[in-house]
Design an enzyme around this catalytic site. Structure first.
Site, PDB file in Angstrom:
ATOM      1  N   MET A   3       8.196  27.743  48.233  1.00  0.00           N
ATOM      2  CA  MET A   3       7.343  28.929  48.387  1.00  0.00           C
ATOM      3  C   MET A   3       8.128  30.157  48.852  1.00  0.00           C
ATOM      4  O   MET A   3       7.644  30.943  49.663  1.00  0.00           O
ATOM      5  CB  MET A   3       6.207  28.629  49.373  1.00  0.00           C
ATOM      6  CG  MET A   3       5.345  27.456  48.965  1.00  0.00           C
ATOM      7  SD  MET A   3       4.157  26.931  50.230  1.00  0.00           S
ATOM      8  CE  MET A   3       5.245  26.126  51.427  1.00  0.00           C
ATOM      9  N   LYS A  15      -5.021  26.798  46.504  1.00  0.00           N
ATOM     10  CA  LYS A  15      -4.596  27.981  47.260  1.00  0.00           C
ATOM     11  C   LYS A  15      -3.496  28.701  46.487  1.00  0.00           C
ATOM     12  O   LYS A  15      -2.585  28.078  45.959  1.00  0.00           O
ATOM     13  CB  LYS A  15      -4.065  27.585  48.636  1.00  0.00           C
ATOM     14  CG  LYS A  15      -5.062  26.860  49.527  1.00  0.00           C
ATOM     15  CD  LYS A  15      -4.433  26.564  50.882  1.00  0.00           C
ATOM     16  CE  LYS A  15      -5.400  25.849  51.807  1.00  0.00           C
ATOM     17  NZ  LYS A  15      -5.515  24.420  51.495  1.00  0.00           N
ATOM     18  N   ASP A  55      -5.831  20.156  44.408  1.00  0.00           N
ATOM     19  CA  ASP A  55      -5.165  21.435  44.656  1.00  0.00           C
ATOM     20  C   ASP A  55      -4.725  22.122  43.367  1.00  0.00           C
ATOM     21  O   ASP A  55      -4.755  21.528  42.285  1.00  0.00           O
ATOM     22  CB  ASP A  55      -3.934  21.216  45.541  1.00  0.00           C
ATOM     23  CG  ASP A  55      -4.302  21.013  47.006  1.00  0.00           C
ATOM     24  OD1 ASP A  55      -5.450  21.298  47.378  1.00  0.00           O
ATOM     25  OD2 ASP A  55      -3.431  20.554  47.780  1.00  0.00           O
TER      26      ASP A  55
END
Length: 260
Positions: free
Chosen positions: A171, A57, A35
């Site tokens: 996030m 991502k 990732d």
């Protein structure tokens, strides 16, 4: 012969915070699917002919959809490969590890989960903030500040505000104004301490502190960006307490030195 998939938490960014078992999984892998938030230095530990597949991502941009990642794991395992699925932090803390395991089980693929150090605990620790403290906060919740359709509107803010001392929000920088609005709306005082730790545990770590009422403008001024951890609660005040003790000790030391 069927291969095996290791779902590995790579930790919060600092190389030294990878577990020993996680390191072994990297070293023995034929294929490493990794990732965006994985420290790339870890890939140097792989064997010479290992294959690397990036599937990171970013907000509003995914290199590949989750369904394709699931299929890749199944595909390489069916070829008899040892596959290490390398994820930032811990695979089960907003890492979609459960979705990947479900696909592996459906296809009768052997797997093993290797937990990792999650940023919700590690980043505050590196910033001098304990996630729990006997006087300042006996409970904490790990929540996401970004949901599938944008703002985390389905989070039970009222329950969190009333029942939990400390919030570790992943996030959430992009939705910071909304998060602060919801916290105040459901009962949090505007003077509640808040910290934001950007790129926690890495050499690029950047920490700002303020309150629910001031943190949005402070974050804008400091140009805070993801990845960053937001910590809300009285435990944040511990950082200032320790800094004041350090400052007082330094003054005493300087005074003793100058007077000797």
């Amino acid at each position: 012969m069927m291969g095996k998939v290791y779902i590995v938490g790579a930790g919060p960014g600092n190389l030294d915070l990878l577990t020993i078992k996680g390191l072994r999984c990297i070293q023995q892998a034929d294929v490493i699917v990794y990732d965006r938030l994985v420290n790339r230095e870890l890939l140097r530990e792989a064997k010479p002919h290992a294959e690397f597949i990036y599937c990171g991502k970013q907000p509003k941009f995914h290199t590949m959809p989750q369904e394709m990642i699931n299929q890749l794991l199944v595909h390489y395992a069916r070829l008899g490969k040892v596959v290490t699925r390398l994820k930032g932090g811990d695979p089960f803390v907003f890492g979609r590890g459960a979705e990947e395991i479900e696909e592996l089980v459906k296809n009768n693929i052997a797997y093993e989960v290797v937990p990792g150090v999650t940023a919700g605990i590690a980043a505050p620790a590196y910033a001098g903030i304990p996630i729990t403290h006997r006087e300042l906060g006996n409970s904490f919740a790990i929540i996401t500040g970004h949901c599938k359709n944008g703002e985390p509107a389905d989070i039970k803010w009222e329950s969190l505000v009333k029942a939990v001392d400390t919030l570790a929000i992943y996030m959430g920088v992009g939705n910071l104004p909304y998060i602060c609005e919801q916290l105040v709306k459901h009962g949090k005082c505007k003077d509640t301490p808040v910290a934001i730790i950007q790129e926690g545990t890495t050499p690029e770590q950047k920490t700002i502190t303020g309150t629910i009422g001031s943190i949005v403008s402070l974050a804008q001024k400091a140009k805070i960006k993801n990845p960053a951890m937001i910590v809300v609660g009285e435990v944040v005040s511990f950082k200032n307490r320790i800094e004041q003790i350090h400052e007082a000790n330094n003054k005493v030391t300087i005074g003793l030195t100058s007077g000797s």
